[in-house]
Enzyme design. Structure first.
Site, PDB file in Angstrom:
ATOM      1  N   ASP A 329       0.812  -1.218   0.000  1.00 16.17           N
ATOM      2  CA  ASP A 329       0.000   0.000   0.000  1.00 16.17           C
ATOM      3  C   ASP A 329       0.845   1.268   0.000  1.00 16.17           C
ATOM      4  OD1 ASP A 329      -1.897  -1.911   0.344  1.00 16.17           O
ATOM      5  OD2 ASP A 329      -2.824  -1.002   2.116  1.00 16.17           O
ATOM      6  N   HIS A 471       3.734  -2.161   3.053  1.00  8.09           N
ATOM      7  CA  HIS A 471       3.740  -0.816   2.469  1.00  8.09           C
ATOM      8  C   HIS A 471       5.028  -0.582   1.690  1.00  8.09           C
ATOM      9  CE1 HIS A 471       0.887  -0.736   5.793  1.00  8.09           C
ATOM     10  NE2 HIS A 471       0.256   0.208   5.125  1.00  8.09           N
TER      11      HIS A 471
END
Ligand code: ZN
Length: 516
Positions: A329, A471
Site C-alpha cells: 500500500d 507498504h
C-alpha cells in the site's frame, strides 16, 4: 452613564458610515489573475470578483470578441466608455479604441456601480456594470447574453473558456483516436450524469427491464470510471457499452447507450488537452431546435472499440500448490517499488499494489513497470483519505481521481480497491461498487521499519491462501522483500495477485480480507 451615551453615539456613527457606503454602491472587488485559453494562445488580463460575480474589463471583452473566429466586430469608443456596439461580421473597430490586455491593478480596489449600454444587432442592452480603477467592467454572465454563446468560468477560477455548445465531434476534438478515456475530455460530475442516463434507458426498455427484474445490476451501471471505460465517439454522440456479461442474460451482454454531445455539454472539458476547435464553429451551425435527444438502445451485438483489461492469465497458477498474495500500500515510491517488482520478476511472481493517486502523480513510470511485470494495481484513493468521513461525492472523487491517474500512467484501471486505514462502511460501498479488500496478515511494517523484522515476520507467519499487508512506501519493507520474495518462492509459495487468487478460489468472496 456617560460611557453608555458614548457607546450609543458611537454605534449611531458606525451605522451612518455603513449605510452611506452601501447607498453609494461601494464594494470591495477582488482581483483575479485571469488567463484565457484562446485557441492555442494564452492571454492574460485583469478581471475581478465582485459579490461572487466575475467581471471583465469592457475593453478586454471588446478585444477578445474581435479576435474570436465568430468574427464579432466591436465598436468601442474610449471617450464614451459606457457604450459598446457588438456587430456580427460587419463592424469596424479602430485599433486604438481597444486597450492591450493587461494583468495588473490593485488587489482589492473599491468598485462603483455604473450603467453600461451595449448594442448588438437591433437590440439594446443595459446592464449594471462596475467602475474599478477608472475602468468599466461588465459581468461575464451579462456579456454572454449579448453575444449568445456560453462564456463561463470553469475548471479553475482563473481560466475562462469561450465555450460553444458541443454538437459534433469536430466541435471538441480533431483527434478522436487520441481520446481513450473519458476523463481526458470530460469534467465535473459527468459519471453521475451518464449513470443516470443509463438508468433511465433501462427503465424505458420493457424487454430489458423484464430480463433484469430481480437481478442486482446497480454496480454495473454505477457512476464509476471502470463501468464506462468502453465507448465509441461518433460524429454527434458518444456510445457507451455497458457490460452486463456477469448477469448472464441472453441477448444482453454489452448494451450500447448513446448520448448526444449536446446533452453532455456541461461536462465536456475544454482544457488544454482538447483542441479548442469549438471556437471555429459559426453561430448558424448551432441551433438548439435541431438537436434531438434520442437515445439509441438496442441489443444488437456491437463492436467493442476501446477495451482494457486488467485480467491476468491464470494458467501459471496451480490451484493445488500453496499461494500467497503480497499486497503493498501507499506507493508507488522511487527506490522501493522497483526493488519489489524486480525481485518478483526474478521468480515469476506477482503482487498487488494499492496505490495512492498523489504518489502515482509523482512516479507514473513505477506503476507502468509494475503492470508490465504482470502485477495488479488496486485503488487506495487519491490522497489516502478516510472514506468513512466523506460524502458520497467525496468518495467518488477520491476513487475516480486515483483510477484516472493509474489509467494515465499504465493504460489500465484499477478494478479493486483498498480503503485507507481499512476504514469502510455501507455508504462507501454504495458510492463506489468495486470489490474492496483488506487483509488477514498485518506485518505492521509501517511501525517496525526494520528490514530483518519484516522479513522474519513474513517468513515465520506465512500460510497458504493469505493476503499479507505491507507498504512499499517504506524502503525497509522493500529491502525485506528483496530477500523474502526468493525465499517464499523457494518454500514453494506461488506469489499471486488478488485477481489470480480469486480465479483459483472461485471468486473475490473467498479471499481473506474481502469486505462484504
Ligand atoms: Zn494506506
Amino acid at each position: 452613564m456617560i460611557k453608555k451615551i458614548l457607546s450609543v453615539f458611537f454605534c449611531f456613527i458606525m451605522c451612518f458610515v455603513f449605510l452611506t457606503a452601501v447607498m453609494a454602491g461601494d464594494n470591495k472587488a477582488e482581483r483575479l489573475d485571469t488567463v484565457v485559453n484562446f485557441d492555442g494562445q494564452q492571454l492574460k488580463f485583469t478581471s475581478y470578483d465582485l459579490n461572487g460575480y466575475k467581471y471583465m474589463r469592457i475593453c478586454d471583452v471588446a478585444y477578445l470578441l474581435k479576435e474570436t473566429p465568430f468574427k464579432y466586430d466591436v465598436e468601442y469608443n474610449t471617450k464614451d466608455k459606457n457604450n459598446m456596439t457588438v456587430i456580427l461580421g460587419q463592424g469596424f473597430t479602430p485599433k486604438e479604441g481597444i486597450n492591450i490586455l493587461a494583468n495588473d491593478g490593485e488587489k482589492n480596489p473599491t468598485a462603483k456601480n455604473t450603467k453600461l449600454k451595449i448594442n448588438c444587432g437591433n437590440k439594446e442592452y443595459t446592464y449594471n456594470g462596475a467602475v474599478i480603477n477608472n475602468q468599466n467592467f461588465i459581468r461575464i454572465r451579462d456579456l454572454s447574453e449579448v453575444v449568445g454563446f456560453k462564456l463561463r468560468w470553469r475548471m479553475y477560477i482563473s481560466t475562462l473558456t469561450f465555450n460553444e455548445p458541443v454538437y459534433t465531434l469536430s466541435d471538441f476534438t480533431k483527434n478522436p483516436d487520441d481520446l481513450t478515456s473519458l476523463h481526458q475530455f470530460m469534467t465535473g460530475n459527468y459519471l453521475e450524469f451518464i449513470s443516470n442516463k443509463v438508468k433511465d434507458n433501462i427503465k424505458n426498455n420493457d424487454d430489458l427491464q423484464s430480463k433484469l427484474s430481480g437481478k442486482d445490476y446497480s454496480k454495473y451501471i454505477a457512476p464509476f470510471a471502470n463501468n464506462y471505460r468502453n465507448f465509441k465517439l461518433t460524429e454527434d454522440s458518444i456510445i457507451f457499452y455497458v457490460d452486463l456479461t456477469k448477469l448472464k442474460i441472453q441477448g444482453w451482454s454489452k448494451i450500447p447507450v448513446s448520448i448526444k454531445y449536446s446533452q453532455l455539454n456541461d461536462f465536456i472539458s475544454t482544457n488544454d488537452t482538447v483542441h479548442l476547435s469549438l471556437l471555429m464553429a459559426t453561430k448558424e451551425e448551432v441551433n438548439e431546435d435541431s438537436v434531438t435527444n434520442t437515445t439509441i438502445f438496442s441489443n444488437n451485438t456491437v463492436k467493442k472499440t476501446t477495451e482494457y483489461t486488467t485480467e491476468t492469465t491464470t494458467s501459471r497458477v496451480d490451484p493445488n500448490k500453496p499461494m500467497v498474495a503480497l499486497t503493498f500500500d501507499d506507493g508507488p515510491r522511487k527506490g522501493s517499488t522497483e526493488l519489489i517488482v524486480d525481485a518478483l520478476k526474478k521468480v515469476d511472481g506477482r503482487a498487488t499494489f494499492f496505490v495512492v493517486g498523489t504518489m502515482v502523480e509523482q512516479y507514473p513510470e513505477l506503476v507502468k513497470s509494475a503492470v508490465e511485470a504482470g502485477c495488479q494495481i488496486g485503488n487506495h484513493t487519491y490522497s489516502h483519505a478516510n472514506l468513512k468521513k466523506l460524502s458520497d461525492y467525496g468518495v467518488k472523487t477520491q476513487v475516480n481521481k486515483c483510477s484516472n491517474l493509474v489509467y494515465d500512467a499504465a493504460g489500465v484501471y484499477p478494478m479493486i480497491g483498498r480503503p485507507p486505514y481499512g476504514s469502510i462502511n455501507q455508504t462507501v460501498r454504495n458510492s463506489v461498487s468495486i470489490p474492496w479488500f483488506n487483509w488477514n496478515v498485518d506485518t505492521l511494517d509501517w511501525k517496525n521499519r526494520n528490514a530483518d523484522y519484516v522479513y522474519n515476520y513474513v517468513i515465520n507467519n506465512v500460510k497458504d491462501g493469505q493476503v499479507i499487508l505491507m507498504h512499499d512506501l517504506h524502503p525497509t519493507t522493500a529491502q525485506a522483500m528483496v530477500k523474502a520474495i526468493p525465499k517464499l518462492h523457494e518454500m514453494g509459495y506461488q506469489l499471486v495477485t488478488i485477481d489470480e487468487m480469486a480465479k483459483v478460489k472461485g471468486g473475490y468472496e473467498n479471499i481473506p480480507g474481502y469486505v462484504k
